[in-house]
Scaffold this motif. Structure first.
Motif, PDB file in Angstrom:
ATOM      1  N   ARG A   1      -3.317 -10.074   3.286  1.00 54.23           N
ATOM      2  CA  ARG A   1      -3.620 -10.028   1.864  1.00 54.23           C
ATOM      3  C   ARG A   1      -4.688  -8.983   1.570  1.00 54.23           C
TER       4      ARG A   1
ATOM      5  N   TRP B   1      -3.028  -7.726  -7.332  1.00 50.45           N
ATOM      6  CA  TRP B   1      -3.167  -8.982  -6.595  1.00 50.45           C
ATOM      7  C   TRP B   1      -1.857  -9.768  -6.582  1.00 50.45           C
TER       8      TRP B   1
ATOM      9  N   TYR C   1       3.703  -3.523   0.103  1.00 53.19           N
ATOM     10  CA  TYR C   1       2.748  -2.944  -0.844  1.00 53.19           C
ATOM     11  C   TYR C   1       3.079  -1.501  -1.197  1.00 53.19           C
TER      12      TYR C   1
ATOM     13  N   GLY D   1       0.389  -9.507  -3.189  1.00 57.16           N
ATOM     14  CA  GLY D   1      -0.164 -10.269  -2.077  1.00 57.16           C
ATOM     15  C   GLY D   1      -0.054 -11.766  -2.261  1.00 57.16           C
ATOM     16  N   THR D   2      -0.013 -12.213  -3.511  1.00 58.25           N
ATOM     17  CA  THR D   2       0.066 -13.642  -3.791  1.00 58.25           C
ATOM     18  C   THR D   2       1.481 -14.186  -3.614  1.00 58.25           C
TER      19      THR D   2
ATOM     20  N   SER E   1      -7.950  -7.516  -3.646  1.00 54.84           N
ATOM     21  CA  SER E   1      -7.798  -8.129  -4.965  1.00 54.84           C
ATOM     22  C   SER E   1      -7.223  -9.532  -4.867  1.00 54.84           C
ATOM     23  N   THR E   2      -6.240  -9.718  -4.002  1.00 56.97           N
ATOM     24  CA  THR E   2      -5.650 -11.048  -3.819  1.00 56.97           C
ATOM     25  C   THR E   2      -6.653 -12.017  -3.214  1.00 56.97           C
TER      26      THR E   2
ATOM     27  N   GLN F   1      -9.204 -12.976  -5.819  1.00 55.22           N
ATOM     28  CA  GLN F   1      -8.561 -13.846  -6.805  1.00 55.22           C
ATOM     29  C   GLN F   1      -8.449 -15.272  -6.265  1.00 55.22           C
ATOM     30  N   GLU F   2      -8.113 -15.417  -4.998  1.00 57.54           N
ATOM     31  CA  GLU F   2      -8.029 -16.740  -4.389  1.00 57.54           C
ATOM     32  C   GLU F   2      -9.408 -17.400  -4.319  1.00 57.54           C
TER      33      GLU F   2
END
Length: 305
Positions: A229, A216, A149, A219-220, A232-233, A236-237
């Protein structure tokens, strides 16, 4: 100064210009504020009721269920911590290293400065692509680690160019005086250039922090461990899983499935709005503390030629 008296002294053309200018500013502010108020209202409204429409700036059926659903995840606390860590460390390290590089690139006596500047600008126009980038991160042993990151985005070509341009506008007299007093290049950067560059540093810091906080994608695609993660990730999941459950239940229209579908729809689009509020709130809290540097000229009056 009497503002009203000064206004009446203006000509008709000047009054008309001010009126149009203020009207455009008000419209711009409303175009930003009203959608945010609509998102906030939907986030506090029951999802099933929100599907009927007609909710604009105030919830019709108040509920905290959407936020409860967002914070129900067991990994939400860890995700918050990872997002804070990457945002804080990534912003501090990125801005500091970019400032050091920009200060070096602004020097006309640096050997090969034009070549290095061209190579940095070249990266803004072309990239190697996602697959070579992934292979590079894997060979550097950065994938599936928290450092993926921070390390790959320490430098930004855009930030370097912005900082270099700002540093070039500073008076050379300050640096010459400091060098006569025996100050090193690093001392000039730390004691003179950076204190006079608060506006550009605040702006770059805000852009960098927002980029880290809202990211995100990393992390995805580059993290396999769920515990690593960021927020944001994770959110989002959650949204993707919510939509997948709804689509699956709609395809099997049995009575039991319809009951489950109604339970899923209790959050519906309102869950998405609550997710947006959770993500943007930390940025909104931080922004007022650095907003004053955007319009403030820290260099005014520092040098008299």
């Amino acid at each position: 100064m009497n503002v009203g008296h000064e206004f009446y002294k203006l000509s008709i053309g000047e009054k008309l210009f001010k009126f149009i200018n203020y009207a455009l500013i008000v419209l711009l502010c409303l175009s930003i504020l009203l959608p945010f108020l609509n998102i906030l209202a939907l986030s506090f409204n029951a999802g099933k009721d929100a599907e009927r429409g007609g909710i604009y700036f105030w919830p019709r059926v108040w509920t905290f269920e959407n936020y409860s659903e967002v914070f129900k995840s067991a990994n939400i606390g860890r995700a918050f911590a990872i997002s804070i860590f990457r945002t804080f460390l990534g912003t501090i390290a990125g801005v500091l290293l970019s400032a050091m590089a920009a200060y070096a690139l602004k020097s006309k006596t640096l050997p090969g400065v034009r070549f290095f500047t061209l190579m940095i600008f070249f990266t803004m126009l072309f990239s190697g692509g996602i697959i070579p980038y992934y292979i590079l991160l894997k060979n550097l042993h950065l994938t599936n680690t928290i450092w993926v990151y921070v390390v790959p985005v320490l430098y930004s070509a855009w930030n370097l160019i912005i900082m270099r341009t700002f540093f070039q506008q500073l008076s050379i007299s300050l640096e010459e005086s400091a060098k006569l007093d025996g100050c090193s290049d690093f001392g000039i950067l730390w004691r003179i250039v950076l204190p006079l560059s608060k506006p550009v540093l605040a702006t770059i810091s805000l852009f960098t922090a927002v980029s880290h906080w809202n990211d995100w994608f990393t992390g995805t695609f580059y993290i396999r461990t769920a515990a690593l993660r960021p927020l944001s990730t994770l959110l989002q999941e959650m949204l993707t899983k919510q939509d997948a459950i709804r689509e699956s239940l709609m395809q099997t229209a049995g009575s039991d499935q319809m009951i489950m579908l109604q339970q899923v729809q209790l959050t519906g689009d309102s869950l998405k709005m609550a997710t947006i509020i959770v993500v943007v709130t930390p940025i909104i809290i931080v922004y007022p503390f650095i907003q004053k540097y955007f319009a403030k000229g820290a260099m005014i009056g520092s040098v008299k030629e």
